[in-house]
Design a protein around this motif. Structure first.
Motif, PDB file in Angstrom:
ATOM      1  N   LYS A  66       0.899  -1.276  -0.074  1.00 26.89           N
ATOM      2  CA  LYS A  66       0.088   0.166   0.209  1.00 26.89           C
ATOM      3  C   LYS A  66       0.538   1.197  -0.112  1.00 26.89           C
ATOM      4  N   ASN A  67       2.088   1.043   0.049  1.00 25.51           N
ATOM      5  CA  ASN A  67       3.143   2.821   0.668  1.00 25.51           C
ATOM      6  C   ASN A  67       2.474   3.140   1.444  1.00 25.51           C
ATOM      7  N   LEU A  68       2.075   2.395   2.723  1.00 23.72           N
ATOM      8  CA  LEU A  68       2.007   3.239   3.449  1.00 23.72           C
ATOM      9  C   LEU A  68       3.117   3.012   4.759  1.00 23.72           C
ATOM     10  N   LEU A  69       3.627   4.673   5.080  1.00 23.16           N
ATOM     11  CA  LEU A  69       3.776   4.160   6.426  1.00 23.16           C
ATOM     12  C   LEU A  69       3.047   4.866   7.755  1.00 23.16           C
ATOM     13  N   THR A  70       3.240   3.355   8.978  1.00 23.84           N
ATOM     14  CA  THR A  70       2.021   3.820   9.834  1.00 23.84           C
ATOM     15  C   THR A  70       3.021   4.008  11.248  1.00 23.84           C
ATOM     16  N   VAL A  71       3.285   5.229  11.840  1.00 26.78           N
ATOM     17  CA  VAL A  71       4.299   5.601  13.201  1.00 26.78           C
ATOM     18  C   VAL A  71       3.147   5.913  14.396  1.00 26.78           C
ATOM     19  N   VAL A  72       3.548   5.044  15.363  1.00 27.08           N
ATOM     20  CA  VAL A  72       3.085   5.625  17.032  1.00 27.08           C
ATOM     21  C   VAL A  72       3.858   6.446  17.452  1.00 27.08           C
ATOM     22  N   TYR A  73       3.710   7.668  17.872  1.00 25.57           N
ATOM     23  CA  TYR A  73       4.908   8.505  18.249  1.00 25.57           C
ATOM     24  C   TYR A  73       4.439   9.723  19.404  1.00 25.57           C
ATOM     25  N   VAL A  74       5.553   9.442  20.159  1.00 21.70           N
ATOM     26  CA  VAL A  74       5.284  10.807  20.831  1.00 21.70           C
ATOM     27  C   VAL A  74       5.782  12.585  20.865  1.00 21.70           C
ATOM     28  N   PRO A  75       4.739  13.064  20.233  1.00 19.18           N
ATOM     29  CA  PRO A  75       5.229  14.053  19.694  1.00 19.18           C
ATOM     30  C   PRO A  75       5.807  15.223  20.716  1.00 19.18           C
ATOM     31  N   SER A  76       5.586  15.433  22.086  1.00 19.27           N
ATOM     32  CA  SER A  76       6.479  15.932  22.630  1.00 19.27           C
ATOM     33  C   SER A  76       8.028  15.749  22.581  1.00 19.27           C
ATOM     34  N   LYS A  77       8.434  14.738  21.816  1.00 20.34           N
ATOM     35  CA  LYS A  77      10.096  14.112  21.727  1.00 20.34           C
ATOM     36  C   LYS A  77      10.229  14.180  19.640  1.00 20.34           C
ATOM     37  N   VAL A  78       9.286  13.809  18.809  1.00 20.56           N
ATOM     38  CA  VAL A  78       9.608  14.607  18.008  1.00 20.56           C
ATOM     39  C   VAL A  78       8.332  14.622  16.836  1.00 20.56           C
ATOM     40  N   SER A  79       8.052  15.386  16.107  1.00 20.70           N
ATOM     41  CA  SER A  79       7.361  15.760  15.262  1.00 20.70           C
ATOM     42  C   SER A  79       7.103  15.240  13.855  1.00 20.70           C
ATOM     43  N   LEU A  80       5.608  15.065  13.303  1.00 20.49           N
ATOM     44  CA  LEU A  80       5.275  14.110  12.264  1.00 20.49           C
ATOM     45  C   LEU A  80       6.327  14.747  11.204  1.00 20.49           C
ATOM     46  N   GLU A  81       6.639  16.109  11.198  1.00 26.03           N
ATOM     47  CA  GLU A  81       7.283  16.734   9.824  1.00 26.03           C
ATOM     48  C   GLU A  81       8.615  16.361  10.035  1.00 26.03           C
ATOM     49  N   THR A  82       9.126  15.774  11.373  1.00 24.02           N
ATOM     50  CA  THR A  82      10.625  15.422  11.631  1.00 24.02           C
ATOM     51  C   THR A  82      10.804  13.769  10.638  1.00 24.02           C
ATOM     52  N   ILE A  83       9.503  13.050  11.503  1.00 25.68           N
ATOM     53  CA  ILE A  83       9.403  11.853  11.105  1.00 25.68           C
ATOM     54  C   ILE A  83       8.996  11.618   9.321  1.00 25.68           C
ATOM     55  N   GLU A  84       8.968  12.750   8.960  1.00 22.44           N
ATOM     56  CA  GLU A  84       8.373  12.637   6.918  1.00 22.44           C
ATOM     57  C   GLU A  84      10.463  12.253   6.507  1.00 22.44           C
ATOM     58  N   LYS A  85      10.802  14.453   7.120  1.00 22.63           N
ATOM     59  CA  LYS A  85      12.248  14.607   7.095  1.00 22.63           C
ATOM     60  C   LYS A  85      13.109  13.183   7.350  1.00 22.63           C
ATOM     61  N   MET A  86      12.822  12.573   8.388  1.00 17.38           N
ATOM     62  CA  MET A  86      13.431  11.506   8.195  1.00 17.38           C
ATOM     63  C   MET A  86      14.211  10.322   6.769  1.00 17.38           C
ATOM     64  N   VAL A  87      12.382  10.239   6.604  1.00 12.14           N
ATOM     65  CA  VAL A  87      12.209   9.442   5.377  1.00 12.14           C
ATOM     66  C   VAL A  87      12.869   9.519   4.388  1.00 12.14           C
ATOM     67  N   ALA A  88      13.184  11.074   4.195  1.00 12.07           N
ATOM     68  CA  ALA A  88      13.243  11.431   3.211  1.00 12.07           C
ATOM     69  C   ALA A  88      14.605  11.977   2.697  1.00 12.07           C
ATOM     70  N   ASN A  89      15.402  11.673   3.585  1.00  7.54           N
ATOM     71  CA  ASN A  89      17.126  11.618   4.169  1.00  7.54           C
ATOM     72  C   ASN A  89      17.294  10.509   3.859  1.00  7.54           C
ATOM     73  N   VAL A  90      16.315   9.413   3.888  1.00  6.71           N
ATOM     74  CA  VAL A  90      17.171   8.448   3.011  1.00  6.71           C
ATOM     75  C   VAL A  90      16.367   7.848   1.362  1.00  6.71           C
ATOM     76  N   GLY A  91      16.471   8.727   1.013  1.00  7.94           N
ATOM     77  CA  GLY A  91      15.939   8.774  -0.091  1.00  7.94           C
ATOM     78  C   GLY A  91      14.052   7.894  -1.262  1.00  7.94           C
ATOM     79  N   HIS A  92      13.397   8.946   0.459  1.00  8.68           N
ATOM     80  CA  HIS A  92      11.757   8.341  -0.055  1.00  8.68           C
ATOM     81  C   HIS A  92      10.961   9.414   0.701  1.00  8.68           C
ATOM     82  N   ASP A  93      10.551   9.102  -0.645  1.00 12.25           N
ATOM     83  CA  ASP A  93       9.025  10.326  -0.574  1.00 12.25           C
ATOM     84  C   ASP A  93       7.633  10.450  -0.476  1.00 12.25           C
TER      85      ASP A  93
END
Length: 122
Positions: A66-93
């Protein structure tokens, strides 16, 4: 009686510690998010999940079909924007962050998922 009076301060301290632990647990609420991530093979799945294995992300599961990433995270420690940037930094849009072309092009050939790259190979 003297022994009972000496135990009361210890019980009070134990009570206060247990109450503060309860407050901490409620302030670290978890959020579940799901978003599209470009990927093409099992190596992509591993790379994407490893990229977001950081403090604040409790679980990450990439569904390759499905090309879907499901994450469970603590927003006070990491943002969804940061998670998306980490994915893009390894080559995935992601919908909000596109990987740099040089990073994407450095992926193994089986990992290329962009339609323009697939069309060039044909």
């Amino acid at each position: 009686m003297k022994n009972i009076l000496s135990i009361i301060p210890l019980l009070s301290l134990a009570f206060l510690i247990s109450c503060s632990g309860t407050q901490q647990a409620s302030s670290t609420s978890l959020v579940k998010a799901e978003f599209e991530v470009g990927g093409a093979c099992g190596m992509c799945k591993d790379r994407i999940e490893e990229a977001v294995a950081v403090r604040g992300v409790k679980t990450a599961d990439y569904n390759l079909e499905k090309n879907l990433l499901t994450v469970v995270y603590v927003p006070s420690k990491v943002s969804l924007e940061t998670i998306e940037k980490m994915v893009a930094n390894v080559g995935h849009d992601t919908p909000n962050v596109k990987s740099k072309d040089a990073t994407y092009n450095a992926l193994e050939g089986c990992c290329h998922y962009r339609s323009d790259a697939k069309n060039e190979a044909d």
